[in-house]
Design an enzyme around this catalytic site. Structure first.
Site, PDB file in Angstrom:
ATOM      1  N   ASP A  95       0.841  -1.192   0.000  1.00 49.75           N
ATOM      2  CA  ASP A  95       0.000   0.000   0.000  1.00 49.75           C
ATOM      3  C   ASP A  95       0.879   1.247   0.000  1.00 49.75           C
ATOM      4  O   ASP A  95       2.046   1.203   0.423  1.00 49.75           O
ATOM      5  CB  ASP A  95      -0.969   0.002   1.182  1.00 49.75           C
ATOM      6  N   GLU A 163      -0.243  -1.054   5.662  1.00 43.55           N
ATOM      7  CA  GLU A 163       0.754  -0.577   6.617  1.00 43.55           C
ATOM      8  C   GLU A 163       0.666   0.912   6.860  1.00 43.55           C
ATOM      9  O   GLU A 163       0.846   1.380   7.986  1.00 43.55           O
ATOM     10  CB  GLU A 163       2.157  -0.933   6.125  1.00 43.55           C
TER      11      GLU A 163
END
Length: 489
Positions: A95, A163
């Protein structure tokens, strides 16, 4: 004429030969927009599926997509080692943060572009570049099997899809899958070198406390000409309140010195590299404009790694092209406090709330909501695996690795510490100061990807020989010097 046998390529040569493929993989991953909270779920699904396929191709027979009821899936891959082999987890995340105003980028943020020897694109360094670094190291070991056995390690790769929010969601995923093997060593590839070509291990991280503040002064919007003067505007009050978070020198007032959550809260101070981070280097790395002073007090390294930092991340206000002459009844802001290593992030939240309520001007009503809590982290960097990694970095870069702290927060480190308290957690990665992670024109140096991939491959080769044969005797036992034959380089 006798047949000539060509010497087997070195590991470094193999890594170099794989770099065109690394670029192709990074270009494909950067093109997949995986911005948490913004990109649609299918973008994350396509990214997870592609990473799983790449790991299968890199020699991992078992791949799974782990999920909970919320958030993107985590890619899990495993290559089982022989009985008694150390279990090593290689971690990264796919991400990314938002590119924000894409028109400010010199090249499109979701198209990998090469310029001046660097690869540009959102996530090129943080952290899709680290995903590709892992893949390159694993492919190099796979290709070398014709003349060098694959390392005797039980190898797991975890690629996280959530994250960046900093809420440690990986802990929920791992708790939901208790069948996964407990690691001896975890390599978290989500940091970087203090300068290009200078190998660096990050051994401390600040924590993070993010809160949303809503300040209210009126029951409804009013005409500023009719009521302006005696009637308080919420936006003006919010600006005055936010200004109390720092003193005139720019030193944060939260957490307060001596409160137990300030600069001396940690049990031990994070180790530093052999040289201080100079003001000139910081100004150049950060792009501070001429004539603009740095803020706070103390050494640069201390301010970056050991002391708190307070940042106003966002203020909710009417856009300029839609502004009207009005007094606003309420206004919101998002505030981040980077907490010192060893501090209690929940106490910092309490201190922030206490400060804001006590400083609200004109009796304005203040509502505070905790958004994110990320604990700080201190690594035990004296273990056996750290020694093996230092040797691998030295042999790859040609200079000793530096131990530094980092001002950012990586919640997964504390999650791993909670779940696997006996594992050695090593932080390194391809991000360097020119990468400008989270900023405009993020980039990565292909040389850093290649060097870190080479070092990681050496680390995996040497780790089994560096520990006692008996599993369970611990990687934290006194270090055994490793032999480094010339052909493994």
């Amino acid at each position: 004429m006798p047949e000539t046998t060509l010497p087997a390529p070195s590991l470094a040569e193999t890594v170099r030969s794989l770099m065109p493929r690394a670029r192709d993989d990074l270009a494909e991953l950067v093109a997949l927009r995986t911005v948490v909270g913004i990109s649609p779920p299918d973008s994350f699904d396509r990214a997870a599926d592609r990473i799983a396929a790449l790991l299968t191709d890199a020699g991992f027979p078992e791949t799974r997509l782990l999920s909970t009821d919320e958030g993107p899936r985590t890619v899990y891959a495993r290559r089982t080692g022989p009985p008694g082999a150390p279990t090593v987890v290689l971690y990264a995340h796919y991400d990314v943060v938002s590119a924000q105003d894409e028109t400010t980028w010199r090249t499109p943020p979701f198209e990998l572009t090469e310029r001046d020897g660097r690869w540009y694109g959102r996530g090129s360094a943080d952290c899709k570049g680290n995903v590709v670094m892992h893949l390159t190291a694993l492919r190099a070991l796979q290709e070398a099997r014709s003349h060098e056995p694959y390392p005797d390690v039980d190898l797991v790769v975890l690629v996280d899809g959530c994250e960046e929010p900093g809420d440690g969601s990986i802990e929920k995923v791992l708790r939901a899958h208790p069948d996964l093997p407990a690691p001896d060593v975890i390599v978290v590839a989500d940091t970087g070198n203090v300068a290009p070509g200078v190998p660096t291990l990050t051994t401390s991280l600040r924590g993070m406390a993010v809160a949303e503040i809503e300040l209210s002064t009126l029951s409804e919007t009013l005409h500023s000409g009719q009521f302006g003067g005696p009637v308080p505007d919420a936006m003006t009050a919010l600006i005055r309140l936010l200004a109390t978070l720092h003193d005139d020198q720019g030193t944060p007032r939260v957490p307060a010195p001596g409160s137990g959550t300030g600069e001396s809260a940690g049990e031990s101070r994070p180790p530093r590299g052999p040289a201080e981070y100079s003001e000139a280097d910081l100004r150049a790395d950060a792009g501070v404009l001429d004539g603009v002073a740095l803020i706070g007090a103390g050494s640069i390294a201390d301010r970056l790694w050991n002391r708190p930092a307070v940042t106003v991340l966002a203020v909710q206000s009417p856009p300029l092209d839609d502004a009207v002459p009005a007094l606003l009844p309420s206004a919101k802001a998002l505030v981040s406090v980077r907490t010192p290593p060893g501090s209690d992030v929940h106490r910092v939240h309490e201190e922030l709330a206490h400060h804001l309520r006590g400083q609200a001007p004109w009796g304005a009503h203040v509502d505070i909501r905790r958004v994110t809590s990320g604990p700080s982290f201190l690594a035990d960097s004296g273990g056996r695996a750290y020694g093996v990694m230092r040797d691998a970095l030295y042999d790859t870069f040609g200079v000793p690795a530096r131990d530094v702290g980092a001002g950012g927060s990586i919640a997964v480190c504390s999650a791993f510490r909670t779940l696997y308290p006996h594992a050695e957690i090593i932080l390194c990665g391809v991000e360097d100061p020119p990468s400008h992670i989270h900023g405009t024109d993020e980039s990565v140096s292909p040389r850093e990807i290649a060097s870190l991939a080479h070092a990681e491959a050496l680390f995996l080769r040497r780790l089994p020989a560096s520990r006692p044969d008996q599993r369970g005797s611990g990687l934290d036992a006194p270090r055994i010097p490793s032999t480094r034959p010339q052909e493994d380089r």
